[in-house]
Enzyme design. Sequence first.
Site, PDB file in Angstrom:
ATOM      1  N   ASP A  60      -2.691   2.321   0.247  1.00 42.36           N
ATOM      2  CA  ASP A  60      -2.735   3.135   1.470  1.00 42.36           C
ATOM      3  C   ASP A  60      -4.180   3.300   1.909  1.00 42.36           C
ATOM      4  OD1 ASP A  60      -0.210   3.661   2.198  1.00 42.36           O
ATOM      5  OD2 ASP A  60      -0.135   5.727   1.490  1.00 42.36           O
ATOM      6  N   ILE A  61      -4.426   3.268   3.229  1.00 45.17           N
ATOM      7  CA  ILE A  61      -5.759   3.629   3.747  1.00 45.17           C
ATOM      8  C   ILE A  61      -5.905   5.145   3.596  1.00 45.17           C
ATOM      9  CG2 ILE A  61      -7.248   3.700   5.779  1.00 45.17           C
ATOM     10  CD1 ILE A  61      -5.896   1.171   6.758  1.00 45.17           C
ATOM     11  N   GLU A  74       0.035   2.621   7.613  1.00 41.73           N
ATOM     12  CA  GLU A  74      -1.208   2.228   6.956  1.00 41.73           C
ATOM     13  C   GLU A  74      -0.966   1.755   5.519  1.00 41.73           C
ATOM     14  OE1 GLU A  74      -0.753   6.654   6.052  1.00 41.73           O
ATOM     15  OE2 GLU A  74      -0.166   5.209   7.593  1.00 41.73           O
TER      16      GLU A  74
END
Length: 502
Positions: free
Chosen positions: A370-371, A414
């Site tokens: 995940d960002i 994301e």
Amino acid sequence: MYKKVIINFTITIVLLVLLGVTAIIKMAELADLSQKLYSHPYTVTNATRIIESNLISMHRYMKDVALSNNDKELQMAVERVNSSEIIIYKQFDVIFDRYLGDKQDIQKSYDAFVKWKSIRDEVISLMKDNKEDEAAQITKQKGAKHVENLNMQVDKLVQYAQNKAIFFNQNAIDSKNSSIILIIILLLIIVSTIIFILILLLNNISKTDKEIKKHFHIIDQNIMSATLDESFNIKEVSNAFARHLGLSKDELLKKTNNFLYSDCDKNQKDTIKRVVQSGENWDGEIKKLDNNDEIKWLHSNIQPIFNDDYNVVGYTNIFHDISSKKKIEDISNIDGLTNLYNRRFFDNIFPQQIKISQRNKSLLVFVMMDIDHFKQYNDTYGHQAGDTTLKKVASVIKKSLNRPDDYTFRLGGEEFGMLYNVNDTNEAFNVADKTRQDIESLKIEHSGNSASKFVTMSMGVYVIEIDKIYEVDDIYKSTDELLYQAKQNGRNQVISNNAITY
């Protein structure tokens, strides 16, 4: 064509059988005629001639009886008469048994011969009583007349027997000639039929050969195929396949070292070899580069070629171009923003890769990432900047994996994923961590990130061991929990199920 050939061959066989049966019948007829010629006319003729000669002898012996001068001469003459008489009776038995004419003719001669005995006995009796003159008188008159009549009857038998012999002989000659003519006619018909069949076959073979060449030309120009030897080197290839790859047939035939599968990943190549070398068919998709280094997707069907001992001596490979289909699939499987595979493709490929890795006994790694604080990034810099960042991050992720059997995904928003094979758990962690570092090295400003002033990612790494049985949902859930731990531990880090962290 085949029906005509079968019909003509059937006719030929029937004619051959007919010829054989006819020859047998005619031979039997000739044998029967020969038997008749021997058993009837010739036998009867011989018997009548014996009778005729013995009658002459008896007549002469009776003269000896009449002229005998003493008892001894009389006795010798009588014995000679009796001896000839016995012979004549035996020959009459033969004639009665085999005579083909009117038996009355025989009976008359036989009765005349029997009646002669009483005359002979009378003469012999007179001679024994020394009445020579009376005996001579009877012999010259009544005896001579009776013998003359008897000879006439026997002559009739001889003549009839000869006529019958001539008749049967002519019949035998006629039968033989007609049999020869009939057999020659049948042979001519059979030879003519066989020649007709051969002409028909040759014409049909010529037509079939032209049709086969025509079909082979159509196949060669339109069906992509190749014949391989035991080492998977090309022995023959169709023009259609050469044209598809932008190469000439000569160029393809010079290719060696498993050319057809040189662009396959090692696991797929090993699988193909293992299946077809065991004598089974392999059916699947392979990727190739054409002469312009453009990727071509082919559906391949490989069938082993066996020798008479059922040993594999080569392979036949038939291809179908599925590049367009693959492009359509890619469109449906590719995320429009990042050009990574989408969640739909991930759901399809993930269980397949697990099975392949277990079959090949290789470690498969699944990474979820995940960002960090991406919502704050969008709130701060705007959604357009957020989309640009997603593209840049996706590019780094994609470049981190470059083997054919490696996959990268945008799982949603994301969230991203990676799927790749490794030799050990250290490599599994290092690939993921190198990707994390490369993303931070982009130095995309992110003021709302608690882990760094740049855009970073948190990762969960799950190594799928080869000796365990997994459910896809369980792996996904476990990896998601590792990702959650990475976030809880301060983000911008990698946590693995093998207790390796950064």
